[in-house]
Design a protein around this motif. Structure first.
Motif, PDB file in Angstrom:
ATOM      1  N   GLY A 276       0.822  -1.205   0.000  1.00  0.00           N
ATOM      2  CA  GLY A 276       0.000   0.000   0.000  1.00  0.00           C
ATOM      3  C   GLY A 276       0.851   1.248   0.000  1.00  0.00           C
ATOM      4  O   GLY A 276       0.423   2.301  -0.430  1.00  0.00           O
ATOM      5  N   THR A 277       2.067   1.136   0.488  1.00  0.00           N
ATOM      6  CA  THR A 277       2.986   2.264   0.448  1.00  0.00           C
ATOM      7  C   THR A 277       4.325   1.788  -0.085  1.00  0.00           C
ATOM      8  O   THR A 277       4.751   0.677   0.203  1.00  0.00           O
ATOM      9  N   ARG A 278       4.944   2.646  -0.865  1.00  0.00           N
ATOM     10  CA  ARG A 278       6.246   2.312  -1.414  1.00  0.00           C
ATOM     11  C   ARG A 278       7.353   3.145  -0.785  1.00  0.00           C
ATOM     12  O   ARG A 278       8.455   3.196  -1.310  1.00  0.00           O
ATOM     13  N   LYS A 279       7.111   3.776   0.351  1.00  0.00           N
ATOM     14  CA  LYS A 279       8.079   4.710   0.915  1.00  0.00           C
ATOM     15  C   LYS A 279       9.457   4.072   1.084  1.00  0.00           C
ATOM     16  O   LYS A 279      10.453   4.588   0.582  1.00  0.00           O
ATOM     17  N   ARG A 280       9.547   2.949   1.774  1.00  0.00           N
ATOM     18  CA  ARG A 280      10.853   2.321   1.986  1.00  0.00           C
ATOM     19  C   ARG A 280      11.448   1.811   0.678  1.00  0.00           C
ATOM     20  O   ARG A 280      12.645   1.873   0.461  1.00  0.00           O
ATOM     21  N   TRP A 281      10.596   1.295  -0.189  1.00  0.00           N
ATOM     22  CA  TRP A 281      11.050   0.818  -1.491  1.00  0.00           C
ATOM     23  C   TRP A 281      11.659   1.973  -2.290  1.00  0.00           C
ATOM     24  O   TRP A 281      12.736   1.850  -2.860  1.00  0.00           O
TER      25      TRP A 281
ATOM     26  N   VAL B  95      20.077  -5.697  -5.318  1.00  0.00           N
ATOM     27  CA  VAL B  95      19.467  -7.017  -5.268  1.00  0.00           C
ATOM     28  C   VAL B  95      18.388  -7.019  -4.194  1.00  0.00           C
ATOM     29  O   VAL B  95      18.632  -6.616  -3.059  1.00  0.00           O
ATOM     30  N   HIS B  96      17.202  -7.470  -4.570  1.00  0.00           N
ATOM     31  CA  HIS B  96      16.128  -7.666  -3.588  1.00  0.00           C
ATOM     32  C   HIS B  96      16.001  -9.159  -3.355  1.00  0.00           C
ATOM     33  O   HIS B  96      15.813  -9.930  -4.291  1.00  0.00           O
ATOM     34  N   LEU B  97      16.102  -9.581  -2.100  1.00  0.00           N
ATOM     35  CA  LEU B  97      16.139 -11.005  -1.751  1.00  0.00           C
ATOM     36  C   LEU B  97      14.776 -11.603  -1.426  1.00  0.00           C
ATOM     37  O   LEU B  97      14.676 -12.542  -0.646  1.00  0.00           O
ATOM     38  N   GLY B  98      13.733 -11.117  -2.004  1.00  0.00           N
ATOM     39  CA  GLY B  98      12.433 -11.767  -1.900  1.00  0.00           C
ATOM     40  C   GLY B  98      11.461 -11.121  -0.938  1.00  0.00           C
ATOM     41  O   GLY B  98      11.816 -10.323  -0.091  1.00  0.00           O
ATOM     42  N   ASP B  99      10.198 -11.517  -1.094  1.00  0.00           N
ATOM     43  CA  ASP B  99       9.069 -10.906  -0.401  1.00  0.00           C
ATOM     44  C   ASP B  99       8.997  -9.418  -0.706  1.00  0.00           C
ATOM     45  O   ASP B  99       8.868  -8.573   0.169  1.00  0.00           O
TER      46      ASP B  99
ATOM     47  N   ASP C 102       0.288  -5.703  -7.027  1.00  0.00           N
ATOM     48  CA  ASP C 102       0.740  -5.881  -8.399  1.00  0.00           C
ATOM     49  C   ASP C 102       2.223  -5.514  -8.499  1.00  0.00           C
ATOM     50  O   ASP C 102       2.648  -4.480  -7.985  1.00  0.00           O
ATOM     51  N   PHE C 103       3.025  -6.351  -9.148  1.00  0.00           N
ATOM     52  CA  PHE C 103       4.447  -6.058  -9.303  1.00  0.00           C
ATOM     53  C   PHE C 103       4.685  -4.777 -10.092  1.00  0.00           C
ATOM     54  O   PHE C 103       5.714  -4.141  -9.944  1.00  0.00           O
ATOM     55  N   ASN C 104       3.730  -4.371 -10.949  1.00  0.00           N
ATOM     56  CA  ASN C 104       3.890  -3.106 -11.662  1.00  0.00           C
ATOM     57  C   ASN C 104       3.913  -1.933 -10.693  1.00  0.00           C
ATOM     58  O   ASN C 104       4.587  -0.937 -10.919  1.00  0.00           O
ATOM     59  N   TYR C 105       3.192  -2.042  -9.588  1.00  0.00           N
ATOM     60  CA  TYR C 105       3.193  -1.028  -8.539  1.00  0.00           C
ATOM     61  C   TYR C 105       4.599  -0.901  -7.960  1.00  0.00           C
ATOM     62  O   TYR C 105       5.058   0.179  -7.635  1.00  0.00           O
ATOM     63  N   VAL C 106       5.299  -2.019  -7.860  1.00  0.00           N
ATOM     64  CA  VAL C 106       6.663  -2.041  -7.342  1.00  0.00           C
ATOM     65  C   VAL C 106       7.627  -1.438  -8.358  1.00  0.00           C
ATOM     66  O   VAL C 106       8.543  -0.703  -8.011  1.00  0.00           O
ATOM     67  N   LYS C 107       7.410  -1.733  -9.625  1.00  0.00           N
ATOM     68  CA  LYS C 107       8.352  -1.305 -10.654  1.00  0.00           C
ATOM     69  C   LYS C 107       8.197   0.159 -11.057  1.00  0.00           C
ATOM     70  O   LYS C 107       9.101   0.734 -11.636  1.00  0.00           O
ATOM     71  N   GLU C 108       7.074   0.803 -10.699  1.00  0.00           N
ATOM     72  CA  GLU C 108       6.860   2.198 -11.083  1.00  0.00           C
ATOM     73  C   GLU C 108       8.022   3.117 -10.725  1.00  0.00           C
ATOM     74  O   GLU C 108       8.443   3.914 -11.564  1.00  0.00           O
TER      75      GLU C 108
END
Length: 186
Positions: free
Chosen positions: A55-60, A77-81, A88-94
């Motif tokens: 719901g939030t990408r602040k730390r990401w 490198v992101h080690l999972g989870d 949605d992974f697109n939310y992560v990749k934005e």
């Protein structure tokens, strides 16, 4: 993981480890393995795990900004989870979509990345979950990073054989360092 999820720690609802390995190997056969060039012999690699974005990408976004700002960091490198629940992974990749020459993010799938039938989304976003990449320094030193899938608590027989073969091959190649990247600690 920040909360206890016994089923997610043991068994996801995605394909088996051997099936995920086969899909990853198909991609690797078609596209090969990456060689990255470090800007310095002593470079940095940013690593994080268990961001559980839901719901939030602040730390990401802080992680992405930090590795992009580091002049001697050729890869993160992101080690999972990466995600949690049905994000949605697109939310992560934005945050990675804005132009930057430093968008080399390698990922390992974790149990939460496959638990809610997310394997298809993970593989669409990151293409493979079992691979290696080489970082080459200006002086010609090479470091090998071996990434393997342990999202459901095992590496499986096919992937284990690949890992053994890869490490045997690597031991004869003169790598300065060999680093294993996975989600589950063994």
């Amino acid at each position: 993981c920040s909360r206890l999820d016994m089923i997610g720690m043991i068994s996801g609802t995605s394909p088996t480890i051997d099936e995920r390995f086969e899909q990853s190997q198909q991609y690797n056969t078609e596209h090969g393995f990456a060689t990255l060039h470090a800007p310095a012999d002593n470079y940095h690699v940013y690593v994080c795990t268990d961001t559980h974005i839901n719901g939030t990408r602040k730390r990401w976004e802080e992680f992405v900004d930090a590795y992009r700002a580091d002049d001697v960091c050729p890869v993160a490198v992101h080690l999972g989870d990466i995600i949690d629940a049905k994000t949605d992974f697109n939310y992560v990749k934005e945050p990675l979509l804005s132009p930057s020459p430093k968008d080399t993010l390698m990922a390992v799938c974790g149990n939460h990345d496959i638990y809610f039938k997310q394997w298809e989304n993970f593989i669409a976003a990151f293409k493979t979950s079992t691979y290696y990449f080489v970082v080459k320094t200006p002086s010609g030193a090479r470091d090998l990073f071996v990434v393997y899938d342990s999202a459901d608590g095992t590496v499986g027989s096919k992937q284990l054989q690949w890992l053994e073969n890869t490490l045997q091959w690597a031991s004869k190649q003169g790598f300065r360092h060999i680093v294993g990247c996975t989600h589950t600690n063994f």
